[in-house]
Design a protein around this motif. Sequence first.
Motif, PDB file in Angstrom:
ATOM      1  N   GLU A   1      45.369  34.369  47.944  1.00  0.00           N
ATOM      2  CA  GLU A   1      45.048  33.854  47.095  1.00  0.00           C
ATOM      3  C   GLU A   1      43.661  33.476  46.564  1.00  0.00           C
ATOM      4  O   GLU A   1      42.325  33.510  46.239  1.00  0.00           O
ATOM      5  CB  GLU A   1      45.310  32.431  46.658  1.00  0.00           C
ATOM      6  CG  GLU A   1      46.431  31.137  46.143  1.00  0.00           C
ATOM      7  CD  GLU A   1      47.111  29.964  45.726  1.00  0.00           C
ATOM      8  OE1 GLU A   1      45.674  28.913  46.670  1.00  0.00           O
ATOM      9  OE2 GLU A   1      48.566  29.739  46.338  1.00  0.00           O
ATOM     10  N   ASP A   2      43.102  34.129  48.283  1.00  0.00           N
ATOM     11  CA  ASP A   2      41.473  34.367  48.322  1.00  0.00           C
ATOM     12  C   ASP A   2      41.367  35.534  47.938  1.00  0.00           C
ATOM     13  O   ASP A   2      41.892  36.740  47.174  1.00  0.00           O
ATOM     14  CB  ASP A   2      41.302  34.861  49.667  1.00  0.00           C
ATOM     15  CG  ASP A   2      39.391  34.953  50.521  1.00  0.00           C
ATOM     16  OD1 ASP A   2      39.282  33.603  50.335  1.00  0.00           O
ATOM     17  OD2 ASP A   2      39.612  36.317  50.610  1.00  0.00           O
ATOM     18  N   PRO A   3      39.810  35.569  46.679  1.00  0.00           N
ATOM     19  CA  PRO A   3      39.388  36.523  46.362  1.00  0.00           C
ATOM     20  C   PRO A   3      39.111  37.961  47.146  1.00  0.00           C
ATOM     21  O   PRO A   3      39.388  39.003  46.737  1.00  0.00           O
ATOM     22  CB  PRO A   3      37.970  35.907  45.483  1.00  0.00           C
ATOM     23  CG  PRO A   3      38.184  34.291  45.513  1.00  0.00           C
ATOM     24  CD  PRO A   3      39.414  33.469  46.556  1.00  0.00           C
ATOM     25  N   ALA A   4      38.849  37.538  48.197  1.00  0.00           N
ATOM     26  CA  ALA A   4      38.060  38.690  48.907  1.00  0.00           C
ATOM     27  C   ALA A   4      39.401  39.863  49.227  1.00  0.00           C
ATOM     28  O   ALA A   4      39.303  41.017  49.560  1.00  0.00           O
ATOM     29  CB  ALA A   4      36.788  38.037  50.466  1.00  0.00           C
ATOM     30  N   VAL A   5      40.434  38.715  49.727  1.00  0.00           N
ATOM     31  CA  VAL A   5      41.646  39.492  49.502  1.00  0.00           C
ATOM     32  C   VAL A   5      42.226  40.229  49.429  1.00  0.00           C
ATOM     33  O   VAL A   5      43.302  41.547  49.239  1.00  0.00           O
ATOM     34  CB  VAL A   5      42.328  38.484  50.685  1.00  0.00           C
ATOM     35  CG1 VAL A   5      44.515  38.810  50.793  1.00  0.00           C
ATOM     36  CG2 VAL A   5      42.107  37.857  52.401  1.00  0.00           C
TER      37      VAL A   5
ATOM     38  N   VAL B   1      52.127  35.904  48.968  1.00  0.00           N
ATOM     39  CA  VAL B   1      52.866  36.273  47.833  1.00  0.00           C
ATOM     40  C   VAL B   1      52.296  37.546  47.468  1.00  0.00           C
ATOM     41  O   VAL B   1      51.355  38.131  47.646  1.00  0.00           O
ATOM     42  CB  VAL B   1      53.216  34.627  46.731  1.00  0.00           C
ATOM     43  CG1 VAL B   1      53.490  35.545  45.299  1.00  0.00           C
ATOM     44  CG2 VAL B   1      52.848  33.980  47.300  1.00  0.00           C
ATOM     45  N   ASP B   2      52.880  38.272  46.484  1.00  0.00           N
ATOM     46  CA  ASP B   2      53.167  39.089  46.282  1.00  0.00           C
ATOM     47  C   ASP B   2      51.726  39.317  45.176  1.00  0.00           C
ATOM     48  O   ASP B   2      51.823  38.570  43.990  1.00  0.00           O
ATOM     49  CB  ASP B   2      53.848  40.341  45.359  1.00  0.00           C
ATOM     50  CG  ASP B   2      54.565  41.222  46.670  1.00  0.00           C
ATOM     51  OD1 ASP B   2      53.465  42.317  47.374  1.00  0.00           O
ATOM     52  OD2 ASP B   2      55.887  40.705  46.465  1.00  0.00           O
TER      53      ASP B   2
ATOM     54  N   GLY C   1      37.408  39.942  41.186  1.00  0.00           N
ATOM     55  CA  GLY C   1      37.458  38.815  41.524  1.00  0.00           C
ATOM     56  C   GLY C   1      38.216  38.199  41.326  1.00  0.00           C
ATOM     57  O   GLY C   1      39.636  38.247  40.885  1.00  0.00           O
ATOM     58  N   PRO C   2      37.604  36.279  41.350  1.00  0.00           N
ATOM     59  CA  PRO C   2      39.056  35.235  40.866  1.00  0.00           C
ATOM     60  C   PRO C   2      40.222  35.461  39.519  1.00  0.00           C
ATOM     61  O   PRO C   2      41.063  35.492  39.665  1.00  0.00           O
ATOM     62  CB  PRO C   2      38.499  34.260  41.214  1.00  0.00           C
ATOM     63  CG  PRO C   2      36.838  34.028  42.319  1.00  0.00           C
ATOM     64  CD  PRO C   2      36.860  35.502  41.743  1.00  0.00           C
TER      65      PRO C   2
END
Length: 280
Positions: free
Chosen positions: A106-110, A245-246, A261-262
Amino acid sequence: MELALSGEAFVWWYGLFACLAAAAVLLWRRPVTRGPEAGDPTPLELALLAGGSARAIAASLAALRVAHAVAADGLTLRRIGPAHDEATELDRAVLDAVGREVAPDEDPAVRRIVTAAGHSLAERGLLIDARARRRLREGAIPLGSLALLALLFVAVRLSYHHPVTLHLEAALAVAAGGGALLLVPRLPRRTRALLDRLRAEGGFLRDGWHTFGPPTAALAVAVHGPDVMASIDPAFAAAASRSTVDIPLDRPRPPEGEGAGPGFDPGPTGPVGWYFGDRE
């Protein structure tokens, strides 16, 4: 009219045109479905090809676990140390997310790093993305048109009360061939061959994934899947599975400036490793 539409003559000529059309379509598809030489993909790229973004994050977590940077606290991941010297950009982003108690998927950078890697694979031809699969499915149009032509002949012969068995059989055969062309693999043949070879040659990593350092741990999970972690650290494997999660990857790259981004949704695709079909 009867001579022109006779069953045997029709089947011979119709079969010839169908074979020529099928051969032309297969030759047109071959550069994409065969793919380029894979070269030396990174563990992130191998994970994306073999199992999608969930496996890519799991591979990064395996590297961080071997580096004693993360550990499991029940079903929660905790940061317990710094990034290792060979940490990749994804490793650092995942570690940062774990340190902030944010699920890595759920992380935007990831998500940005994983999505960019997926786009890169598609642009290099190692992955056949959704747009390319739709384009390749257009190869079924010529055979579909020939099937409709056969049905037109059937209608004409029925109006003259002539037999239509051979015409129908020919139409069904060509329609089946057109249907087969709708099945487009997500991975080119050379990419699948590379993954098969790595699985065969790296079988020893299934049990020894944690003994050769962080990069090798990431490679082992990338090639063999996150289940290898359960054999050594089932608690960590269970905690990691809750954060992998994919992330959909293979919708075409967004216009320049929109970023990932998010709020960015790259498109519904499921794991990159699925060979056929779109979840759209």
